[in-house]
Design an enzyme around this catalytic site. Sequence first.
Site, PDB file in Angstrom:
ATOM      1  N   TYR A 159      -5.755 -12.402  -4.593  1.00 30.60           N
ATOM      2  CA  TYR A 159      -6.029 -13.765  -5.094  1.00 30.60           C
ATOM      3  C   TYR A 159      -7.524 -13.927  -5.374  1.00 30.60           C
ATOM      4  O   TYR A 159      -7.940 -14.672  -6.251  1.00 30.60           O
ATOM      5  CB  TYR A 159      -5.503 -14.802  -4.104  1.00 30.60           C
ATOM      6  CG  TYR A 159      -5.203 -16.135  -4.766  1.00 30.60           C
ATOM      7  CD1 TYR A 159      -4.304 -16.222  -5.815  1.00 30.60           C
ATOM      8  CD2 TYR A 159      -5.833 -17.306  -4.341  1.00 30.60           C
ATOM      9  CE1 TYR A 159      -4.035 -17.430  -6.433  1.00 30.60           C
ATOM     10  CE2 TYR A 159      -5.564 -18.520  -4.945  1.00 30.60           C
ATOM     11  CZ  TYR A 159      -4.661 -18.568  -5.987  1.00 30.60           C
ATOM     12  OH  TYR A 159      -4.408 -19.774  -6.597  1.00 30.60           O
ATOM     13  N   LYS A 166     -10.029 -22.225  -5.509  1.00 32.24           N
ATOM     14  CA  LYS A 166      -9.125 -23.220  -4.886  1.00 32.24           C
ATOM     15  C   LYS A 166      -9.819 -23.916  -3.708  1.00 32.24           C
ATOM     16  O   LYS A 166      -9.596 -25.110  -3.475  1.00 32.24           O
ATOM     17  CB  LYS A 166      -7.823 -22.557  -4.429  1.00 32.24           C
ATOM     18  CG  LYS A 166      -6.931 -22.083  -5.566  1.00 32.24           C
ATOM     19  CD  LYS A 166      -6.632 -23.167  -6.586  1.00 32.24           C
ATOM     20  CE  LYS A 166      -5.614 -22.715  -7.622  1.00 32.24           C
ATOM     21  NZ  LYS A 166      -5.573 -23.615  -8.794  1.00 32.24           N
TER      22      LYS A 166
END
Length: 259
Positions: A159, A166
């Site tokens: 990720y 995020k």
Amino acid sequence: MGIMDGKKGIVFGIANERSYAWYITQSLIQQGAECAYTHLPGAKMERRVRNAVKELGNEDPWLMSCDASSDEDLDAVFTKLGEDWGKIDFVVHSIAFADRQFLEIGNFHTTTREAWTQALDISAYTLIAMSQRAAPLMTDGGSIISMSYYGGEKVIPGYNIMGIAKSALEHTTRYLAAELGEKNIRVNSISGGPLRTLAAMAVGGISEMFDHQANKAPLKRNITGEEVGNTAAFLLSDLSSGVTGEIVYVDAGFNIVGL
Ligand SMILES: NC(=O)c1ccc[n+]([C@@H]2O[C@H](COP(=O)([O-])OP(=O)(O)OC[C@H]3O[C@@H](n4cnc5c(N)ncnc54)[C@H](O)[C@@H]3O)[C@@H](O)[C@H]2O)c1
């Protein structure tokens, strides 16, 4: 009677019928909302969004080109929306981007300054950019949501830079909520479980994420787009009038599990 009856707003992030934004729009329309849309620049992108929105019964949508990394594009969208609709009630931010070259397991440490800046700009700063343009149109108050993921809190291999984006998005949500609350504008984020979308397929190790989630989550499965869509409709409606600055998990409970 729907919980979004009479409400109007704009949805950023439909790429096709698998996008989180598509499921969110589906719920919003079912609940009575009227939605405007944007597409990435280009005739092909416009056609894709138009077709996806048609599937939701919207044959003649309010639709404009917008690269959210361009202030000029965002200005044009919100100016036109103000001229056409006068006021809006909600914004859906369901966009993210990172150079997929840096979304491979093991290569986070190779992230370049350029890739970092671009990912943080498109995936997190744009929430501020949209909110500052939407707020003057939210004359009766409003609700803004974005889409986050657990990889912003914990390390999820692959990720990578998107996890950093995020984290920034989630804390941006809180700062915006704190400032815009006095205008009765609420800002929340949904931390959604993995869903097979274009963006998800760019993340290295995505198949393992689906399997791990289904094995470990309390509900013993992955979530559906509809489940995120319905939570989004709740957060954009007056039913959630006391909720702001929150990160709401729609992940079959995965985030509560330690082992
Ligand atoms: N799919 C998942 O597993 C998952 C899980 C949690 C959170 N999310 C988040 O959900 C949101 C939507 O992603 P998705 O999974 O539906 O994938 P998607 O590929 O369907 O949607 C991503 C959207 O971002 C848009 N976008 C990218 N760069 C842009 C730019 N410069 N300007 C305007 N739009 C731009 C794309 O056009 C696309 O519509 C993203 O924030 C993503 O990080 C996805």
